[in-house]
Design a protein around this motif. Structure first.
Motif, PDB file in Angstrom:
ATOM      1  N   ILE A  36      10.384   6.476  14.964  1.00  0.00           N
ATOM      2  CA  ILE A  36      10.080   7.003  13.574  1.00  0.00           C
ATOM      3  C   ILE A  36      10.563   6.698  12.459  1.00  0.00           C
ATOM      4  N   SER A  37       9.633   6.851  11.133  1.00  0.00           N
ATOM      5  CA  SER A  37      10.232   6.450  10.139  1.00  0.00           C
ATOM      6  C   SER A  37      11.215   7.175   9.453  1.00  0.00           C
ATOM      7  N   ASN A  38      11.944   6.654   8.254  1.00  0.00           N
ATOM      8  CA  ASN A  38      12.870   7.787   7.749  1.00  0.00           C
ATOM      9  C   ASN A  38      12.372   8.013   6.099  1.00  0.00           C
ATOM     10  N   VAL A  39      11.020   7.575   6.012  1.00  0.00           N
ATOM     11  CA  VAL A  39      10.216   7.976   4.933  1.00  0.00           C
ATOM     12  C   VAL A  39       9.450   8.948   5.138  1.00  0.00           C
ATOM     13  N   SER A  40       8.885   9.351   6.158  1.00  0.00           N
ATOM     14  CA  SER A  40       7.894  10.702   6.249  1.00  0.00           C
ATOM     15  C   SER A  40       8.276  11.254   7.510  1.00  0.00           C
ATOM     16  N   ALA A  41       8.834  12.331   7.220  1.00  0.00           N
ATOM     17  CA  ALA A  41       9.652  13.304   8.366  1.00  0.00           C
ATOM     18  C   ALA A  41       8.649  13.266   9.748  1.00  0.00           C
ATOM     19  N   GLY A  42       9.177  12.715  10.999  1.00  0.00           N
ATOM     20  CA  GLY A  42       8.335  12.745  12.289  1.00  0.00           C
ATOM     21  C   GLY A  42       7.206  12.012  12.373  1.00  0.00           C
ATOM     22  N   MET A  43       7.083  11.016  11.550  1.00  0.00           N
ATOM     23  CA  MET A  43       5.828  10.039  11.448  1.00  0.00           C
ATOM     24  C   MET A  43       6.351   8.581  11.731  1.00  0.00           C
ATOM     25  N   TYR A  44       5.489   7.971  12.211  1.00  0.00           N
ATOM     26  CA  TYR A  44       5.426   6.516  12.443  1.00  0.00           C
ATOM     27  C   TYR A  44       4.738   5.910  11.172  1.00  0.00           C
ATOM     28  N   LYS A  45       5.451   5.110  10.498  1.00  0.00           N
ATOM     29  CA  LYS A  45       5.068   4.579   9.091  1.00  0.00           C
ATOM     30  C   LYS A  45       5.047   3.086   8.850  1.00  0.00           C
ATOM     31  N   GLY A  46       3.764   2.285   9.059  1.00  0.00           N
ATOM     32  CA  GLY A  46       3.987   0.837   8.997  1.00  0.00           C
ATOM     33  C   GLY A  46       3.887   0.454   7.543  1.00  0.00           C
ATOM     34  N   VAL A  47       4.234  -0.759   7.155  1.00  0.00           N
ATOM     35  CA  VAL A  47       4.115  -1.545   6.058  1.00  0.00           C
ATOM     36  C   VAL A  47       2.948  -2.337   5.915  1.00  0.00           C
ATOM     37  N   ARG A  48       2.042  -2.546   4.859  1.00  0.00           N
ATOM     38  CA  ARG A  48       0.975  -3.239   4.651  1.00  0.00           C
ATOM     39  C   ARG A  48       1.427  -4.748   4.829  1.00  0.00           C
ATOM     40  N   GLY A  49       0.733  -5.670   5.356  1.00  0.00           N
ATOM     41  CA  GLY A  49       1.238  -7.034   5.316  1.00  0.00           C
ATOM     42  C   GLY A  49       0.701  -7.688   3.921  1.00  0.00           C
ATOM     43  N   GLY A  50       1.503  -8.691   3.555  1.00  0.00           N
ATOM     44  CA  GLY A  50       1.132  -9.382   2.422  1.00  0.00           C
ATOM     45  C   GLY A  50       1.484  -8.721   0.986  1.00  0.00           C
ATOM     46  N   MET A  51       2.583  -8.134   1.013  1.00  0.00           N
ATOM     47  CA  MET A  51       2.723  -7.225   0.008  1.00  0.00           C
ATOM     48  C   MET A  51       3.374  -8.239  -1.143  1.00  0.00           C
ATOM     49  N   PRO A  52       2.932  -8.040  -2.375  1.00  0.00           N
ATOM     50  CA  PRO A  52       3.694  -8.926  -3.610  1.00  0.00           C
ATOM     51  C   PRO A  52       4.992  -8.075  -4.065  1.00  0.00           C
ATOM     52  N   LEU A  53       5.626  -8.509  -5.097  1.00  0.00           N
ATOM     53  CA  LEU A  53       6.325  -7.680  -5.757  1.00  0.00           C
ATOM     54  C   LEU A  53       5.727  -6.579  -6.591  1.00  0.00           C
ATOM     55  N   LEU A  54       5.665  -5.300  -6.039  1.00  0.00           N
ATOM     56  CA  LEU A  54       4.967  -4.430  -6.526  1.00  0.00           C
ATOM     57  C   LEU A  54       5.391  -3.940  -8.309  1.00  0.00           C
ATOM     58  N   ASP A  55       4.284  -3.361  -8.875  1.00  0.00           N
ATOM     59  CA  ASP A  55       4.511  -2.920 -10.233  1.00  0.00           C
ATOM     60  C   ASP A  55       5.466  -1.801 -10.066  1.00  0.00           C
ATOM     61  N   GLY A  56       6.590  -1.620 -10.880  1.00  0.00           N
ATOM     62  CA  GLY A  56       7.680  -0.706 -11.010  1.00  0.00           C
ATOM     63  C   GLY A  56       8.765  -1.047 -10.500  1.00  0.00           C
ATOM     64  N   TYR A  57       8.959  -2.524  -9.609  1.00  0.00           N
ATOM     65  CA  TYR A  57       9.876  -3.001  -8.971  1.00  0.00           C
ATOM     66  C   TYR A  57      10.513  -4.117 -10.080  1.00  0.00           C
ATOM     67  N   THR A  58      11.876  -4.161 -10.243  1.00  0.00           N
ATOM     68  CA  THR A  58      12.376  -5.330 -10.834  1.00  0.00           C
ATOM     69  C   THR A  58      12.845  -6.435 -10.111  1.00  0.00           C
ATOM     70  N   ASP A  59      13.281  -6.237  -8.744  1.00  0.00           N
ATOM     71  CA  ASP A  59      13.467  -7.445  -8.257  1.00  0.00           C
ATOM     72  C   ASP A  59      13.132  -7.197  -6.455  1.00  0.00           C
ATOM     73  N   GLU A  60      13.333  -8.086  -5.772  1.00  0.00           N
ATOM     74  CA  GLU A  60      13.064  -7.903  -4.234  1.00  0.00           C
ATOM     75  C   GLU A  60      13.846  -6.674  -3.735  1.00  0.00           C
ATOM     76  N   LEU A  61      15.362  -6.872  -4.075  1.00  0.00           N
ATOM     77  CA  LEU A  61      15.764  -5.740  -3.214  1.00  0.00           C
ATOM     78  C   LEU A  61      15.720  -4.210  -3.446  1.00  0.00           C
ATOM     79  N   ASP A  62      15.160  -4.032  -4.691  1.00  0.00           N
ATOM     80  CA  ASP A  62      14.849  -2.606  -4.975  1.00  0.00           C
ATOM     81  C   ASP A  62      13.521  -2.440  -4.333  1.00  0.00           C
ATOM     82  N   GLN A  63      12.658  -3.047  -4.124  1.00  0.00           N
ATOM     83  CA  GLN A  63      11.460  -2.748  -3.420  1.00  0.00           C
ATOM     84  C   GLN A  63      11.654  -2.585  -1.976  1.00  0.00           C
ATOM     85  N   LYS A  64      12.769  -3.786  -1.445  1.00  0.00           N
ATOM     86  CA  LYS A  64      13.048  -3.404   0.121  1.00  0.00           C
ATOM     87  C   LYS A  64      13.618  -2.237   0.253  1.00  0.00           C
TER      88      LYS A  64
END
Length: 538
Positions: A305-333
């Motif tokens: 179960i994820s820690n981002v949505s209570a009680g739910m399984y949540k996956g990550v989209r493949g092939g994500m870039p550094l998304l808008d609003g993030y200054t570096d990789e670790l912030d997004q991670k």
């Protein structure tokens, strides 16, 4: 003169073994090629058995973990729709979103071709045992095919039949030539093992079946059936011939989970390191869409179960870039590493597995189901095989009691994907296919069901799952968020191969030049392999 020299060298090698082991039993090496007498020493045999350990451990490299990450995880595991990194490596332009990284993309090649890898050690077994230890040589052939079909399925043409020859450059074979040789080698190996299936000489070197050669015959037959199905669209006549050999062979196929081809590596599975130590891998959004949509109880074993949505399984989209609003990789991670981790088998403090799964009995039933659809003799009934494949997979997870309800489900479908962190990643489900078999469906619909369930059952072997996705177009996997291929890869068709590696381009440019001719297309990720034709067309 060459043959005389070879004989002299071979004789010297044998004598050196004899002297080092303090034995005079020279005649037994020649009079009992399929076995060892009690008088033969450990030193006499270790030279033929010793190369097997690195063969086993480099099909899917165990150690160091970062090698495995580059060999499989940051390419096939993501391309297959199984997993995705929460971190946008290399500033958001990397192989997972088709912005290829040369250093990464050579590892699927460099590991099997390294001095300690599969090809060199299989060559040693051939040189030392083809004549005197034919059973051992047969096993090396099977393992080489298992390892190298994965390599050709990444790049296309590879160095195979001419590996190790004295030449100014390493010459490639076309993928068709390589597959034809695979079939020949499996035929030879199965025939050899069938002559003496109770021989125990391999037991001390066997990391899968403890020397049970009858099990190795089952595996080799199933591997041949896998490869036959792989070429069924590009060369249906050859595929049927080879597939029917396996279906009719008295040695049989993998049938129960006790037959599964699982390498006992003895160290923590590298996925565990990526998953719960480095936090570099998470459930893929495609897995969420399909497993949650199907109410599949295997999800509890595969993921947390994820820690981002209570009680739910949540996956990550493949092939994500550094998304808008993030200054570096670790912030997004930091925002995406709280999505669903892989399950208990890949978590450090929960007794993680030390085994590598490369083929299951469930896959064998799904192969038979497709063979039945294609009208191959001996395949049985498509529906029965399909349902048995699901049942065997559920049994592998200790969920046999849940299989019947799941198999009968004719309403559940994959769900839309909702990213709770960034709505720009949201995407609608790509299919409405259900689970229950319907004899009234056309073959394409039936194939989608078979491959989707096979895809679930083969987890976590992303390499094989990616190959089947390319061959069939199933299951329908979400495309990458960002496509950094500069137009060489169609976002919806998705990646078809990795370009020839930088290590080869720099050390073997003449060989690579010939390989590009054999590829019949540009050396890019968008060029289809020889067997990759007509996906989405039964």
């Amino acid at each position: 003169m060459k043959n005389i020299s070879k004989t002299i060298l071979k004789t010297a090698w044998i004598l050196s073994l004899l002297f080092s082991s303090c034995t005079d039993d020279f005649d037994s090496l020649n009079t009992n090629p399929n076995g060892l007498t009690d008088e033969q020493s450990e030193a006499d045999f270790i030279s033929i058995g010793g190369p097997f350990n690195p063969i086993f451990l480099n099909i899917y490299r165990y150690d160091p973990a970062w090698n495995t990450q580059l060999q499989h995880n940051l390419n096939a595991d993501t391309f297959s729709g199984y997993m995705a990194p929460p971190r946008p490596f290399v500033g958001g332009v990397n192989t997972t979103n088709y912005g290829f990284v040369d250093f990464w993309d050579q590892f699927p090649w460099d590991i099997p071709y390294s001095s300690t890898g599969v090809m060199q050690n299989a060559r040693l077994v051939k040189e030392r045992g083809e004549e005197d230890f034919p059973l051992m040589y047969a096993l090396a052939q099977i393992l080489r095919v298992e390892a190298m079909h994965r390599v050709t399925d990444v790049y296309g043409p590879i160095v195979y039949s001419k590996y190790g020859l004295d030449a100014t450059f390493a010459e490639y074979d076309s993928q068709q030539e390589v597959y034809n040789q695979f079939f020949e080698e499996l035929d030879q190996a199965i025939n050899t093992l069938s002559t003496d299936p109770t021989n125990g000489q391999f037991a001390k070197f066997d990391l899968v079946y403890d020397g049970d050669l009858a099990q190795w015959i089952k595996f080799a037959n199933t591997l041949r059936l896998r490869l036959a199905i792989r070429v069924s669209k590009v060369d249906p006549a050859k595929a049927q011939i080879e597939g029917e050999k396996s279906l009719s062979d008295s040695g049989g196929l993998l049938e129960t989970n006790a037959d599964n081809f699982i390498i006992k590596g003895g160290v923590t599975h590298p996925l565990t390191i990526f998953n719960s130590s480095w936090n570099d891998v998470r459930m893929n959004a495609s897995m969420e869409s399909i497993l949650v949509g199907y109410n599949d109880p295997r999800i509890d074993e595969m993921f947390e179960i994820s820690n981002v949505s209570a009680g739910m399984y949540k996956g990550v989209r493949g092939g994500m870039p550094l998304l808008d609003g993030y200054t570096d990789e670790l912030d997004q991670k930091a925002d995406y590493e709280i999505f669903s981790r892989l399950g208990d088998s890949y978590i450090l403090d929960k007794a993680p597995t030390t085994s590598i799964q490369l083929m299951t009995a469930a896959e064998a039933y799904f192969l038979k189901a497709e063979a039945a659809l294609r009208g191959w003799n001996g395949a049985g009934d498509a529906q029965s095989n399909y349902e048995m494949g699901i049942s065997i997979s559920f049994a592998q997870y200790g969920l046999s009691g849940n299989a019947a309800v799941y198999i009968a489900d004719n309403t559940s479908t994959p769900i839309d994907y909702i990213d709770p962190v960034n709505a720009s990643n949201n995407i609608s489900a790509l299919t409405t296919t259900t689970i229950a078999w319907n004899n009234g469906d056309d073959n394409e619909t039936k194939l989608e069901k078979i491959i989707t369930q096979k895809w679930i059952a083969m987890f976590p072997d992303g390499q094989e799952a990616w190959s089947e996705f390319r061959r069939t177009g199933y299951p329908k996997i979400f495309p990458v968020v960002a496509n950094n291929s500069n137009g060489t890869i169609d976002t919806n068709i998705q990646i078809r191969r990795l370009p020839f590696p930088a290590s080869e381009r720099s050390t073997n440019p003449q060989g690579v030049a010939g390989a590009r001719v054999l590829l019949n297309g540009p050396d890019t990720g968008g060029t289809r392999l020889w067997w990759d034709v007509n996906s989405g067309n039964f």
